[in-house]
Every structure is written in C-alpha cells, then in structure tokens.
Enzyme design. Structure first.
Site, short mmCIF file in Angstrom:
data_model
loop_
_atom_site.label_atom_id
_atom_site.label_comp_id
_atom_site.label_asym_id
_atom_site.label_seq_id
_atom_site.Cartn_x
_atom_site.Cartn_y
_atom_site.Cartn_z
N HIS A 35 1.51 0.36 -2.03
CA HIS A 35 1.60 -0.97 -1.41
C HIS A 35 2.38 -1.94 -2.30
O HIS A 35 3.21 -2.71 -1.83
CB HIS A 35 0.19 -1.56 -1.23
CG HIS A 35 -0.67 -0.85 -0.25
ND1 HIS A 35 -1.79 -0.17 -0.61
CD2 HIS A 35 -0.58 -0.73 1.10
CE1 HIS A 35 -2.37 0.34 0.46
NE2 HIS A 35 -1.66 0.03 1.52
N GLN A 59 -7.33 0.93 15.59
CA GLN A 59 -6.52 2.11 15.30
C GLN A 59 -7.33 3.27 14.73
O GLN A 59 -6.78 4.31 14.40
CB GLN A 59 -5.35 1.76 14.37
CG GLN A 59 -5.73 1.43 12.94
CD GLN A 59 -4.52 0.96 12.15
OE1 GLN A 59 -4.06 -0.17 12.31
NE2 GLN A 59 -3.98 1.82 11.29
N GLY A 145 5.61 2.00 4.46
CA GLY A 145 5.75 3.20 3.63
C GLY A 145 6.10 4.42 4.47
O GLY A 145 5.63 4.56 5.62
N GLU A 146 6.92 5.28 3.88
CA GLU A 146 7.32 6.50 4.61
C GLU A 146 6.22 7.55 4.65
O GLU A 146 6.37 8.56 5.31
CB GLU A 146 8.59 7.09 3.98
CG GLU A 146 9.81 6.25 4.29
CD GLU A 146 11.09 6.80 3.68
OE1 GLU A 146 11.02 7.47 2.63
OE2 GLU A 146 12.16 6.53 4.24
N LYS A 147 5.12 7.31 3.94
CA LYS A 147 4.03 8.28 4.03
C LYS A 147 3.56 8.40 5.48
O LYS A 147 3.29 9.48 5.96
CB LYS A 147 2.87 7.91 3.11
CG LYS A 147 1.80 9.01 3.12
CD LYS A 147 0.70 8.75 2.15
CE LYS A 147 -0.26 7.71 2.65
NZ LYS A 147 -1.07 8.16 3.81
N ASP A 148 3.48 7.23 6.14
CA ASP A 148 3.11 7.25 7.56
C ASP A 148 4.39 7.38 8.37
O ASP A 148 4.84 6.44 9.02
CB ASP A 148 2.35 5.96 7.90
CG ASP A 148 1.04 5.88 7.13
OD1 ASP A 148 0.17 6.73 7.37
OD2 ASP A 148 0.91 5.01 6.26
N VAL A 174 5.10 6.76 -2.77
CA VAL A 174 4.79 6.71 -4.20
C VAL A 174 3.68 7.75 -4.45
O VAL A 174 2.72 7.83 -3.67
CB VAL A 174 4.33 5.30 -4.63
CG1 VAL A 174 3.97 5.27 -6.11
CG2 VAL A 174 5.43 4.29 -4.33
N SER A 184 -4.86 4.75 0.42
CA SER A 184 -6.13 4.05 0.22
C SER A 184 -7.28 5.04 0.34
O SER A 184 -8.31 4.89 -0.31
CB SER A 184 -6.29 2.95 1.26
OG SER A 184 -5.20 2.06 1.16
O1 PAF Z 1 -0.23 1.60 7.60
C1 PAF Z 1 -1.22 0.83 7.66
O2 PAF Z 1 -1.86 0.49 6.67
C2 PAF Z 1 -1.65 0.30 9.01
O3 PAF Z 1 -1.47 1.24 10.01
C3 PAF Z 1 -0.97 -1.03 9.39
C4 PAF Z 1 0.53 -0.86 9.54
C5 PAF Z 1 -1.26 -2.07 8.32
C6 PAF Z 1 -1.51 -1.55 10.72
O4 PAF Z 1 -2.87 -1.79 10.65
#
Ligand code: PAF
Length: 280
Positions: A35, A59, A145-148, A174, A184
């Site tokens: 982050h 989510q 981030g490209e992790k997601d 990272v 996290s």
């Molecule tokens: O990647 C995340 O941490 C979450 O999906 C985001 C983009 C903050 C949306 O809640």
C-alpha cells in the site's frame, strides 16, 4: 495529515479548497509496504494524495473473511502520517451507502471467471464501492496494486464504461523477502505459515523458468496443484494462464507471446492470491 470521516465533511473540504491534481489510493486498511508503495507513487505524481480506509462489507462473499479481516486503524494512520499523506478518508458503512445502491456495468463475463467463480458477487461489491469513492473523492489518478490483477482489469473496464475522467495507475506487486506477495491477509498467518506460503511464489517461479512455447498450460497447472498440495497447510484452489489484457485463458503457450499466471491458494483458513507474467 487531515482525517475526514464523513461524506459531508469530504464534500465540504472539496467545495472550500482550490482544485488540486489529486491522486487516490483506495484501501481496506491493514496497510503494508505494498500500500505504501502506492501512496509514495501518488505523492510523487500529484499535488494532493488521498487514501481511503474502508473495509467494504459488500465485497466479502464470506462472512467469516469479513469478520476476520485485519483492522489496524491506529497503526495505519501512523504509517500514513509518516509518509506525509495529505488526506485519509475513513467513512462509515451507513454513510457511504446512504441512498446508493450500486452501479451497473457490463462485466463481459470477467466477474464470473477465476476469482469471480470462487467469490460470487465479489467484483460487483468492488465496483460499487470504488465507483462511490471515485464519486466522492473526484481524483485525477487512482492507484491499484497488480496483485489483484483481475480487480484491476475490472476497474479499468468500469472507468471506461462510465466515462470517468480518471487515470488508473497499476502498481507492481511488492513481496516479502521470502517472495510472498504482500497482503493484508498475511497478518492472519503465523510466522511459520508465512514461510510455507512463500512456496506459492517459489512454485510460480519454477514454472516461469521451465515452461516453454508449445507447452500445454494444463500440464503446468497440474504441476502447480501437486506441488502446492505437498506443503500442508497449503491447499490449491485454482491456477490459470491468461492473456494479460483480455484475461482470456490460453490453451497453448505461443512463441513471442506473454501470459499471466494467476493463482489462489488457501493457507489454513486464509485465502491468498498471486500472479506472475511469463514471456515466451
Ligand atoms: O483492493 C482492495 O483493497 C479493495 O478491493 C478496494 C479496491 C479498496 C475496494 O474496497
């Protein structure tokens, strides 16, 4: 560093200050170096950097995952202060979802594959909150981030379809010293589990080094599955090789083409994802 904790306060802040080139880093807190690399990039490219911290219930398809998601607000604020972040937006659920039911986009099936298949409703929840945050913060650039990897592709799609004037800036994964992608959710792992979890990236690297054009991707998916499952408490969920822009899965590795290896693995009760680019 200013902390803003309601939507009205944010609107007031916007109307009472001159418009500045704004970079935005949306997060769910439990901040780590991944982050902070996004925050640093935003600080270097904009006049104002805003970080949001909001654990978005919409989510999470798994209630247990939502409840156990690490929440470390005090520490997060300290880290952001040290980085000289300008604004931290920490909204409450009722406030952010007040009179807002979400946004419709054409996912082009991207919400149904890979992560979407195992986490139904997850990407709808992500676009709902990211759109809402964009609406409030009104950034010029937003950092992800490209992790997601799949999330990033879907957010780009959402921005394109809704004509939002926001540049999406992808930021490299990272990794911890061991190679484990920072997340996290790593907070929930014991030191020993973290060490074992690094085997995810190590196995991906073995594939990167040994896979060659002409190979059938399924062979390497099987390899990944077998290797991961050898390391208790790791448990394979999926692995896929896809075209990095469309995310279409590839059926053969072709010379001079690149593919993205995307994986999800459980480490005990914690679900971890990672990805890696392979060039043939
Ligand atoms: O990647 C995340 O941490 C979450 O999906 C985001 C983009 C903050 C949306 O809640």
């Amino acid at each position: 560093m200013r902390i803003i904790s309601s939507v009205d306060e944010y609107k007031e802040f916007l109307s009472s200050s001159d418009k500045k080139q704004t970079g935005f880093v949306p997060t769910m807190g439990a901040l780590h170096q991944g982050h902070l690399s996004l925050v640093r990039k935003s600080l270097s490219e904009n006049d104002l950097t805003v970080v949001s911290i909001f654990v978005n219930p919409k989510q999470f398809n798994d209630k247990n995952d939502f409840e156990k998601y690490p929440r470390t607000l005090e520490k997060d604020l300290e880290l952001l202060k040290n980085e000289k972040c300008d604004i931290v937006f920490v909204p409450q659920t009722d406030d952010i979802y007040n009179n807002y039911t979400g946004i419709k986009i054409d996912f082009k099936e991207l919400d149904k594959i890979y992560e979407g298949k195992f986490r139904p409703g997850h990407f709808q929840g992500v676009v709902d909150i990211v759109y809402r945050l964009f609406e409030i913060v009104k950034p010029d650039k937003a950092y992800f981030g490209e992790k997601d990897f799949q999330q990033l592709a879907i957010i780009k799609l959402m921005v394109k379809q809704t004509n939002l004037p926001i540049i999406i800036v992808p930021c490299e994964i990272v990794r911890e010293k061991s190679g484990l992608a920072m997340s996290s959710r790593n907070e929930r792992l014991t030191a020993e589990q973290r060490e074992i979890a690094s085997f995810i990236y190590k196995t991906m690297l073995i594939i990167k080094e040994n896979a060659k054009s002409g190979d059938n991707p399924q062979t390497w998916i099987n390899f990944f599955q077998t290797e991961i499952n050898k390391h208790t408490p790791l448990k394979y969920e999926y692995a896929t090789f896809c075209e990095p822009n469309t995310l279409n899965s590839v059926s053969v590795f072709e010379k001079n083409k690149g593919v993205q290896l995307c994986v999800a693995v459980w480490c005990d009760e914690v679900r971890l994802i990672d990805n890696l680019f392979l060039q043939f």
